[in-house]
Design a protein around this motif. Structure first.
Motif, PDB file in Angstrom:
ATOM      1  N   UNK A  22      35.576  50.642  25.924  1.00  0.00           N
ATOM      2  CA  UNK A  22      34.765  49.691  26.679  1.00  0.00           C
ATOM      3  C   UNK A  22      34.640  50.224  28.098  1.00  0.00           C
ATOM      4  N   UNK A  23      33.448  50.158  28.672  1.00  0.00           N
ATOM      5  CA  UNK A  23      33.242  50.507  30.082  1.00  0.00           C
ATOM      6  C   UNK A  23      32.724  49.257  30.775  1.00  0.00           C
ATOM      7  N   UNK A  24      33.422  48.857  31.814  1.00  0.00           N
ATOM      8  CA  UNK A  24      33.096  47.633  32.524  1.00  0.00           C
ATOM      9  C   UNK A  24      32.881  47.991  33.995  1.00  0.00           C
ATOM     10  N   UNK A  25      31.720  47.657  34.524  1.00  0.00           N
ATOM     11  CA  UNK A  25      31.408  47.930  35.925  1.00  0.00           C
ATOM     12  C   UNK A  25      31.297  46.603  36.653  1.00  0.00           C
ATOM     13  N   UNK A  26      31.947  46.532  37.796  1.00  0.00           N
ATOM     14  CA  UNK A  26      31.909  45.298  38.566  1.00  0.00           C
ATOM     15  C   UNK A  26      32.211  45.536  40.029  1.00  0.00           C
ATOM     16  N   UNK A  27      32.200  44.445  40.776  1.00  0.00           N
ATOM     17  CA  UNK A  27      32.495  44.516  42.205  1.00  0.00           C
ATOM     18  C   UNK A  27      33.988  44.776  42.422  1.00  0.00           C
ATOM     19  N   UNK A  28      34.294  45.607  43.379  1.00  0.00           N
ATOM     20  CA  UNK A  28      35.690  45.965  43.694  1.00  0.00           C
ATOM     21  C   UNK A  28      36.323  44.880  44.553  1.00  0.00           C
ATOM     22  N   UNK A  29      36.622  43.762  43.933  1.00  0.00           N
ATOM     23  CA  UNK A  29      37.223  42.651  44.678  1.00  0.00           C
ATOM     24  C   UNK A  29      38.053  41.781  43.754  1.00  0.00           C
ATOM     25  N   UNK A  30      38.901  40.971  44.353  1.00  0.00           N
ATOM     26  CA  UNK A  30      39.670  39.956  43.631  1.00  0.00           C
ATOM     27  C   UNK A  30      40.378  40.486  42.396  1.00  0.00           C
ATOM     28  N   UNK A  31      41.059  41.614  42.525  1.00  0.00           N
ATOM     29  CA  UNK A  31      41.842  42.175  41.424  1.00  0.00           C
ATOM     30  C   UNK A  31      41.004  42.360  40.162  1.00  0.00           C
ATOM     31  N   UNK A  32      39.819  42.920  40.327  1.00  0.00           N
ATOM     32  CA  UNK A  32      38.887  43.112  39.217  1.00  0.00           C
ATOM     33  C   UNK A  32      39.539  43.865  38.053  1.00  0.00           C
ATOM     34  N   UNK A  33      40.196  44.974  38.344  1.00  0.00           N
ATOM     35  CA  UNK A  33      40.805  45.784  37.287  1.00  0.00           C
ATOM     36  C   UNK A  33      41.862  44.973  36.538  1.00  0.00           C
ATOM     37  N   UNK A  59      31.309  54.460  48.141  1.00  0.00           N
ATOM     38  CA  UNK A  59      31.505  53.498  49.226  1.00  0.00           C
ATOM     39  C   UNK A  59      32.530  52.413  48.878  1.00  0.00           C
ATOM     40  N   UNK A  60      33.059  52.453  47.647  1.00  0.00           N
ATOM     41  CA  UNK A  60      34.125  51.542  47.252  1.00  0.00           C
ATOM     42  C   UNK A  60      33.708  50.134  46.902  1.00  0.00           C
ATOM     43  N   UNK A  61      32.426  49.852  46.834  1.00  0.00           N
ATOM     44  CA  UNK A  61      31.988  48.479  46.563  1.00  0.00           C
ATOM     45  C   UNK A  61      32.013  48.119  45.078  1.00  0.00           C
ATOM     46  N   UNK A  62      31.957  49.121  44.204  1.00  0.00           N
ATOM     47  CA  UNK A  62      31.960  48.872  42.767  1.00  0.00           C
ATOM     48  C   UNK A  62      33.021  49.722  42.082  1.00  0.00           C
ATOM     49  N   UNK A  63      33.510  49.201  40.966  1.00  0.00           N
ATOM     50  CA  UNK A  63      34.550  49.874  40.193  1.00  0.00           C
ATOM     51  C   UNK A  63      34.120  49.933  38.740  1.00  0.00           C
ATOM     52  N   UNK A  77      35.988  43.476  18.472  1.00  0.00           N
ATOM     53  CA  UNK A  77      35.211  44.182  19.497  1.00  0.00           C
ATOM     54  C   UNK A  77      34.184  43.225  20.097  1.00  0.00           C
ATOM     55  N   UNK A  78      33.501  42.485  19.246  1.00  0.00           N
ATOM     56  CA  UNK A  78      32.491  41.528  19.723  1.00  0.00           C
ATOM     57  C   UNK A  78      33.154  40.441  20.565  1.00  0.00           C
ATOM     58  N   UNK A  79      34.327  39.967  20.151  1.00  0.00           N
ATOM     59  CA  UNK A  79      35.053  38.957  20.937  1.00  0.00           C
ATOM     60  C   UNK A  79      35.427  39.492  22.316  1.00  0.00           C
ATOM     61  N   UNK A  80      35.867  40.745  22.356  1.00  0.00           N
ATOM     62  CA  UNK A  80      36.244  41.343  23.634  1.00  0.00           C
ATOM     63  C   UNK A  80      35.033  41.455  24.548  1.00  0.00           C
ATOM     64  N   UNK A  81      33.889  41.915  24.003  1.00  0.00           N
ATOM     65  CA  UNK A  81      32.662  41.977  24.812  1.00  0.00           C
ATOM     66  C   UNK A  81      32.322  40.594  25.372  1.00  0.00           C
ATOM     67  N   UNK A  82      32.427  39.568  24.558  1.00  0.00           N
ATOM     68  CA  UNK A  82      32.108  38.206  24.997  1.00  0.00           C
ATOM     69  C   UNK A  82      33.043  37.768  26.120  1.00  0.00           C
ATOM     70  N   UNK A  86      32.322  37.245  30.625  1.00  0.00           N
ATOM     71  CA  UNK A  86      32.605  36.038  31.395  1.00  0.00           C
ATOM     72  C   UNK A  86      33.467  36.246  32.629  1.00  0.00           C
ATOM     73  N   UNK A  87      33.923  37.451  32.862  1.00  0.00           N
ATOM     74  CA  UNK A  87      34.784  37.718  34.024  1.00  0.00           C
ATOM     75  C   UNK A  87      33.938  37.765  35.289  1.00  0.00           C
ATOM     76  N   UNK A  88      34.404  37.072  36.291  1.00  0.00           N
ATOM     77  CA  UNK A  88      33.732  37.070  37.600  1.00  0.00           C
ATOM     78  C   UNK A  88      33.616  38.492  38.131  1.00  0.00           C
ATOM     79  N   UNK A  89      32.423  38.858  38.589  1.00  0.00           N
ATOM     80  CA  UNK A  89      32.216  40.162  39.195  1.00  0.00           C
ATOM     81  C   UNK A  89      31.715  41.231  38.248  1.00  0.00           C
ATOM     82  N   UNK A  90      31.727  40.981  36.927  1.00  0.00           N
ATOM     83  CA  UNK A  90      31.238  41.969  35.972  1.00  0.00           C
ATOM     84  C   UNK A  90      29.727  42.103  36.123  1.00  0.00           C
TER      85      UNK A  90
END
Length: 94
Positions: A22-33, A59-63, A77-82, A86-90
């Motif tokens: 899975x590759x997840x791209x989001x904002x680098x904030x609020x313990x995203x990882x 620039x460190x804004x996205x992870x 796999x489908x459940x994990x994608x779902x 729903x994670x904030x910042x994704x």
């Protein structure tokens, strides 16, 4: 745009149980990882962190978090994608 394969496609192209990336791209904030890893661990019922790597934009804004857990089935796999969607910042899922 984000991607979510169908159970049929997953079963035709992957062997389960087995690793799935899975590759997840989001904002680098609020313990995203940590939130991404926690969601995957919780769904799989695993106390251990799955294999993962992290890359940040220049620039460190996205992870980008690449997670490769052992997944028991295509439906999981489908459940994990779902759950990840729903994670904030994704912003994107692959």
């Amino acid at each position: 745009m984000d991607y979510q394969p169908s159970v049929e496609l997953l079963e035709a192209t992957h062997r389960f149980p087995g690793p799935f990336m899975f590759k997840i791209i989001g904002r680098s904030e609020d313990q995203f990882v940590a939130r991404v890893l926690s969601a995957v661990r919780t769904l799989l019922g695993d106390e251990n962190e799955p294999a993962f790597s992290v890359r940040k934009t220049a620039n460190g804004t996205h992870t980008c978090v690449t997670v490769e857990p052992e997944v028991p089935s295509a439906s999981m796999v489908v459940e994990i994608y779902t759950q990840l969607r729903g994670i904030d910042g994704v912003m994107m899922l692959f």
